[in-house]
Scaffold this motif. Sequence first.
Motif, PDB file in Angstrom:
ATOM      1  N   LEU A  62       6.760   8.887  -3.224  1.00 28.86           N
ATOM      2  CA  LEU A  62       6.834   7.562  -3.840  1.00 28.86           C
ATOM      3  C   LEU A  62       5.719   7.397  -4.879  1.00 28.86           C
ATOM      4  O   LEU A  62       5.936   6.842  -5.964  1.00 28.86           O
ATOM      5  N   ARG A 108       0.868  -1.181   0.000  1.00 31.03           N
ATOM      6  CA  ARG A 108       0.000   0.000   0.000  1.00 31.03           C
ATOM      7  C   ARG A 108       0.905   1.231   0.000  1.00 31.03           C
ATOM      8  O   ARG A 108       1.715   1.416   0.932  1.00 31.03           O
ATOM      9  N   VAL A 109       0.777   2.049  -1.034  1.00 37.19           N
ATOM     10  CA  VAL A 109       1.698   3.173  -1.190  1.00 37.19           C
ATOM     11  C   VAL A 109       1.024   4.441  -0.681  1.00 37.19           C
ATOM     12  O   VAL A 109       0.080   4.957  -1.287  1.00 37.19           O
ATOM     13  N   THR A 110       1.515   4.927   0.454  1.00 41.75           N
ATOM     14  CA  THR A 110       0.936   6.117   1.090  1.00 41.75           C
ATOM     15  C   THR A 110       1.860   7.331   0.982  1.00 41.75           C
ATOM     16  O   THR A 110       1.418   8.449   1.175  1.00 41.75           O
ATOM     17  N   ASP A 111       3.118   7.113   0.684  1.00 43.87           N
ATOM     18  CA  ASP A 111       4.093   8.204   0.634  1.00 43.87           C
ATOM     19  C   ASP A 111       3.910   9.001  -0.660  1.00 43.87           C
ATOM     20  O   ASP A 111       4.030   8.447  -1.748  1.00 43.87           O
ATOM     21  N   TRP A 169      -2.462   0.537  -4.438  1.00 39.15           N
ATOM     22  CA  TRP A 169      -1.898  -0.710  -3.918  1.00 39.15           C
ATOM     23  C   TRP A 169      -1.208  -1.443  -5.054  1.00 39.15           C
ATOM     24  O   TRP A 169      -1.751  -1.506  -6.168  1.00 39.15           O
TER      25      TRP A 169
END
Lengths: 241, 241
Positions: free
Chosen positions: A56, A50-53, A77
């Motif tokens: 990124l 899960r990409v929250t940054d 995701w």
Amino acid sequence: MTTAIEVMRGHRSIRKFTEQPLTGAQLEAIMASAQAAPSSSFLQASSVIRVTDPELRQSLMALCGNQAYVAAAAEFWVFCADFHRHLQWVPEAKTGFAEQLLIGAIDTALMGQNALTAAESLGLGGVFIGAVRNHPHELAALLGLPRGVIPLFGLCLGYPAQDPEPKPRLPAALMFWENRYPARQDETLMADYDARVRHYYQTRTGGTKDMSWTGQIGDTLAREARPFMLAFLHEQGFCLR
Amino acid sequence: MTTAIEVMRGHRSIRKFTEQPLTGAQLEAIMASAQAAPSSSFLQASSVIRVTDPELRQSLMALCGNQAYVAAAAEFWVFCADFHRHLQWVPEAKTGFAEQLLIGAIDTALMGQNALTAAESLGLGGVFIGAVRNHPHELAALLGLPRGVIPLFGLCLGYPAQDPEPKPRLPAALMFWENRYPARQDETLMADYDARVRHYYQTRTGGTKDMSWTGQIGDTLAREARPFMLAFLHEQGFCLR
């Protein structure tokens, strides 16, 4: 018709989202639905990043054909086939087989589809991102994916800010066969379908896109399909034998 | 919690069925749900063989490890990745790429999971049959699968004649990662999960099966995983480049 069937049959990919985030309860329900999907030999050969940054996300968007929703959707995701897990717990495990690529790809897609259906049943929308395979080496480096892990597809999720109509699928009579694959597929059915797809694109684009289904697949398959993929699979320890 | 989420979270594989057949409306709803799943680049690279012939079912059962439900379930469908379709309509299409195996496997699994969820939402049960890959050459011959088509998994469907409990999945904290794949996975969480799986098997078997998850994957991965699969993929025109 059940509500689950209504949700699935109503699917259309959503690529524009409001800024509203998902709640913790929604995230948990989506993750639990994904994990409840069947798993071949109970291997559970999948991982999800899960990409929250935000930075990124921007980097991943650049690797995914600059599709804005990779950065802008409430959630992004990355679904991966994962045999690294097994190698951690069983270092002597026999891996590298093409069969394990199939297991990983199938099981991870079963999870992904449950995640999408769960989200859609909650009033959210989403789209799968095959473009995570555009630059797999760079993407794997950014996400720290070790040998044994392959990024298969991304999933953008959020509240829809658009309302497209579902895309017409192949007639069932050209996809479901009884007992035996046909020697030749029906050209009249295909011509009818081509006309329907052409009408769909014309309606959707105000007449600017004039494309049949066979025309579209001809365009797509005129180019090599990510020709670097086999080498990447080998480097990650898949399809070696 | 939506009803779709309840259906998915309630999943357990059903391997014993009553003799009650599915209705035509049920079959149509399941097929339409399957087809509504997303498709990469709209390639629709899947076919499903619905096996209704009783003798053919017996033959397939023999190829699938003699799992009785392959012959006995009301329905048995074989889900295939299919690029033969594209080669019929676009003979000059560029195929043979590993990438296309991924497209076919992922898209077909998305369809399969929708089919299962649709069936479960109708009160039916089912189980995926990876054993269609036990003898792929023989199975492809029986179903007439040409080059460009790969049998990926079967799906048995019918009215449940058993009521097993769902199998405990890996903790979400061992499958969903944030922003980066972890350098090392948590051994305490895994020990807890191993104990839960051991308890599940002991309860389910009246104490005769004593197996943790890491023990089970160790057993499964101690053997070569269908080592003939890469050669079969090559013969069917996949993973050549």
